[in-house]
Design an enzyme around this catalytic site. Structure first.
Site, short mmCIF file in Angstrom:
data_model
loop_
_atom_site.label_atom_id
_atom_site.label_comp_id
_atom_site.label_asym_id
_atom_site.label_seq_id
_atom_site.Cartn_x
_atom_site.Cartn_y
_atom_site.Cartn_z
N ARG A 12 15.05 12.68 -30.92
CA ARG A 12 14.10 11.78 -31.64
C ARG A 12 14.57 10.32 -31.58
O ARG A 12 13.79 9.34 -31.94
CB ARG A 12 13.85 12.17 -33.02
CG ARG A 12 13.14 13.49 -33.13
CD ARG A 12 13.28 13.94 -34.71
NE ARG A 12 11.91 15.02 -34.88
CZ ARG A 12 11.46 15.29 -35.94
NH1 ARG A 12 11.78 14.41 -37.00
NH2 ARG A 12 10.56 15.91 -35.93
N LEU B 73 2.82 2.71 -7.21
CA LEU B 73 1.65 2.42 -7.96
C LEU B 73 0.38 2.57 -7.12
O LEU B 73 -0.63 3.20 -7.35
CB LEU B 73 1.65 0.91 -8.42
CG LEU B 73 0.67 0.61 -9.28
CD1 LEU B 73 0.63 1.40 -10.73
CD2 LEU B 73 0.50 -0.88 -9.52
N TYR C 158 -7.72 10.62 -36.44
CA TYR C 158 -7.76 11.31 -37.38
C TYR C 158 -7.47 10.37 -38.76
O TYR C 158 -6.62 9.59 -38.68
CB TYR C 158 -7.30 12.77 -37.29
CG TYR C 158 -5.62 12.64 -36.81
CD1 TYR C 158 -5.27 12.57 -35.61
CD2 TYR C 158 -4.85 12.87 -38.03
CE1 TYR C 158 -4.01 12.73 -35.28
CE2 TYR C 158 -3.53 12.92 -37.34
CZ TYR C 158 -3.06 12.72 -36.24
OH TYR C 158 -1.83 12.82 -35.85
N HIS D 156 2.17 -3.78 -23.66
CA HIS D 156 1.50 -2.79 -23.99
C HIS D 156 1.39 -2.70 -25.60
O HIS D 156 0.12 -2.73 -26.06
CB HIS D 156 2.00 -1.35 -23.58
CG HIS D 156 2.09 -1.06 -21.96
ND1 HIS D 156 1.24 -1.91 -21.27
CD2 HIS D 156 3.09 -0.62 -21.30
CE1 HIS D 156 1.81 -1.69 -19.97
NE2 HIS D 156 2.67 -0.82 -20.00
N LYS E 113 -7.13 1.87 -21.28
CA LYS E 113 -7.31 3.30 -22.07
C LYS E 113 -8.29 3.32 -23.12
O LYS E 113 -8.65 2.44 -23.74
CB LYS E 113 -6.03 3.50 -22.67
CG LYS E 113 -4.76 3.54 -21.70
CD LYS E 113 -3.49 4.26 -22.15
CE LYS E 113 -2.27 4.13 -21.23
NZ LYS E 113 -2.28 5.41 -20.40
N ALA F 257 0.72 -1.27 -0.04
CA ALA F 257 0.02 -0.01 -0.07
C ALA F 257 0.81 1.23 0.04
O ALA F 257 0.42 2.19 -0.37
CB ALA F 257 -0.72 0.11 1.22
N SER F 258 2.15 1.16 0.38
CA SER F 258 2.66 2.42 0.45
C SER F 258 3.86 2.71 -0.68
O SER F 258 4.56 3.65 -0.58
CB SER F 258 3.76 2.44 1.69
OG SER F 258 4.05 1.41 2.06
C1 BG6 Z 1 4.52 1.22 -17.43
C2 BG6 Z 1 6.12 1.16 -17.48
O1 BG6 Z 1 4.10 -0.16 -17.72
O2 BG6 Z 1 3.82 2.14 -18.24
C3 BG6 Z 1 6.56 2.36 -17.33
O3 BG6 Z 1 6.46 0.29 -16.70
C4 BG6 Z 1 5.96 3.42 -18.52
O4 BG6 Z 1 7.85 2.37 -18.06
C5 BG6 Z 1 4.36 3.37 -18.06
O5 BG6 Z 1 6.24 4.59 -17.86
C6 BG6 Z 1 3.57 4.30 -19.04
O6 BG6 Z 1 2.29 4.46 -18.70
P1 BG6 Z 1 1.39 5.59 -19.06
O7 BG6 Z 1 -0.21 5.13 -18.80
O8 BG6 Z 1 1.69 6.67 -18.17
O9 BG6 Z 1 1.40 5.76 -20.73
#
Ligand code: BG6
Length: 489
Positions: free
Chosen positions: A469, A17, A384, A241, A183, A13-14
């Site tokens: 970049r 995240l 877009y 992701h 998201k 909890a601390s």
């Molecule tokens: C996390 C990664 O899963 O996603 C991080 O461990 C990253 O490195 C983060 O910064 C990005 O998430 P968001 O929602 O801020 O785009």
């Protein structure tokens, strides 16, 4: 219902995240009246803390996202009154038994449903699950456990973790989070595809030249170098992701919107992919850079990162799906830290118009004249479509213009944080946005071999300045497949 309760225990909890995402998301759900009537939130961690101290800690990160409605601070107080703290070791059945006692008091004899959110380092996942499940499981309702990546660091360690968790839990009790699936624009992907006639028929090798999945952040790994150095950007962003987005993008039409139907299609497309080849990946690492009188640190300047670390903070990769729909279409991924911008987007570049009457009006750069669909996941959400249009006037000149669905202009309601949706789904038992273990296996199978090779061969990353970049190698990789990165103009 009136006679059941939900207890949410945030284990760890601390941690960051918990403070930044989990408690605020729970509060937002409470604020929107999405939580059940009888719910309790428990923070669980090793340090000694009173309920009041936890509340003070939590209250610092709660915000009233939705305008400044007058009753916000009142709602906060109500929420905080439902938050409690229990101090214990993560590997102590005894301490979880004490928690169980407290949970029972709060449940007051009602049907008890229990959600554990493991917001702790991966090396103590299994211990915590063992103790929580044996000592603090519900006896008359459901028990669910939310876990977050890292789910191992390759196929073997991930499979071992899954095996270990399944000693104590059924697969349907395990909620593996990939917060990108929570998201808004990622959720919308299927809506865009499957509920609009003008997209789905074009969604194949016949009309799509390439697909780009781009993630960039304009800050480095400062403060979490210890974690990051063990994983690197491919494991941190691509394997989960970006690959999840790819799976949703490329899957076949599911039988229904049921979790199992959707996940069946996702796993199918992942299993149709070729494992990433070493020659199809470029890695980079950021180095220090001074700009505007400020000096930005390099990756290895972080004290928790070994000076000679070769861990990539940037990677670009080309992946392919060996099925009838996508044969030969490059799916390019790019992910990096400490770049010039913060952005996550999907770019779909369409083919040339065959026999285009207007070719001459574009000059020689035909690539630029093809349609491109951009789904900007964040920030400033938008979808877009770049189309060619006649510049008004007597001559015949074309330019590219955007048909633009800009969320901020179109919708006044704020977009919820990904964790709000995911927590609500976990409470409601909706598994659509969580990763099933076969999906996880398939995802690792794609990246494990190349990761192993990169590490064994000690491939040197291409260094790029903080705030730039990224490495030029990414351009060469794309060029090999006749692709130009859409985000670089
Ligand atoms: C996390 C990664 O899963 O996603 C991080 O461990 C990253 O490195 C983060 O910064 C990005 O998430 P968001 O929602 O801020 O785009």
């Amino acid at each position: 219902g009136g006679d059941s309760t939900v207890s949410i225990t945030v284990v760890g909890a601390s941690g960051d995240l918990a403070k930044k995402k989990i408690f605020p998301a729970l509060f937002a759900l409470f604020y929107e009246d999405c939580l059940p009537e009888h719910f309790t939130v428990f923070g669980y961690a090793r340090s000694k803390m009173t309920d009041e101290e936890l509340r003070t800690m939590v209250s610092k990160t709660l915000t009233c996202r939705i305008d400044k409605r007058e009753n916000c601070s009142e709602k906060m107080d109500q929420f905080l009154k439902r938050c409690f703290y229990h101090s214990g070791q993560y590997d102590s059945k005894e301490h979880f038994t004490e928690l169980d006692k407290k949970l029972k008091e709060h449940e007051g004899g009602r049907v008890s449903n229990r959600l554990f959110y493991l917001s702790i380092p991966p090396n103590i996942f299994v211990d915590a699950v063992r103790c929580a499940s044996s000592s603090a499981s519900s006896t008359n309702g459901w028990t669910r456990v939310i876990v977050e990546k890292p789910f191992g660091r390759d196929s073997e360690s991930s499979a071992a973790l899954t095996r270990n968790l399944k000693e104590y839990l059924e697969e349907d009790q395990i909620f593996r989070i990939d917060h990108y699936l929570g998201k808004e624009l990622v959720e919308n992907l299927s809506v865009l595809r499957f509920s609009n006639l003008i997209f789905e028929p074009l969604w194949s090798r016949q009309y799509i030249r390439n697909v780009q999945l781009i993630f960039s952040e304009d800050f480095g790994t400062e403060g979490r170098g210890g974690y990051f150095d063990h994983y690197g950007i491919i494991r941190d962003i691509m394997q989960n992701h970006l690959l999840q987005i790819l799976a949703l993008f490329a899957m076949e039409t599911p039988v229904s919107l049921d979790a199992e139907d959707i996940r069946n299609e996702k796993v199918k497309v992942l299993r149709s992919m070729k494992p990433l080849q070493l020659e199809d990946v470029v890695i980079g690492q950021y180095k220090s850079h001074a700009r505007g009188g400020i000096s930005y640190p390099g990756y290895t300047d972080d004290k928790t990162v070994p000076k000679d670390s070769l861990t990539p903070t940037f990677a670009a990769a080309a992946l392919f799906i060996d099925n009838a729909r996508w044969d030969g279409v490059p799916f390019l991924m790019k992910a990096g830290k400490a770049l010039n911008t913060k952005r996550a987007e999907i770019r779909v570049q369409f083919r040339h118009v065959p026999g285009n009457l207007y070719n001459r009006s574009f000059g020689t750069d035909l690539d630029r004249a093809t349609n491109e669909l951009v789904i900007r996941v964040q920030p400033d959400e938008a979808i877009y479509l770049k189309i060619n249009n006649k510049v008004p006037g007597l001559g015949m000149r074309l330019d590219r213009s955007n048909l633009n669905l800009h969320y901020a202009a179109r919708y006044s309601k704020e977009i919820p944080d990904a964790y709000e949706r995911l927590l609500l789904d976990a409470i409601e038992g909706e598994r659509r946005l969580f990763i099933r273990s076969d999906e996880l296996d398939a995802a690792w199978a794609l990246f494990s071999p190349a990761l192993k090779e990169l590490e064994e061969k000690k491939i040197i990353p291409e260094y790029y300045p903080y705030g730039s970049r990224g490495p030029v190698g990414a351009h060469y990789l794309a060029a090999r497949y006749n692709v130009r990165w859409g985000d670089l103009g």
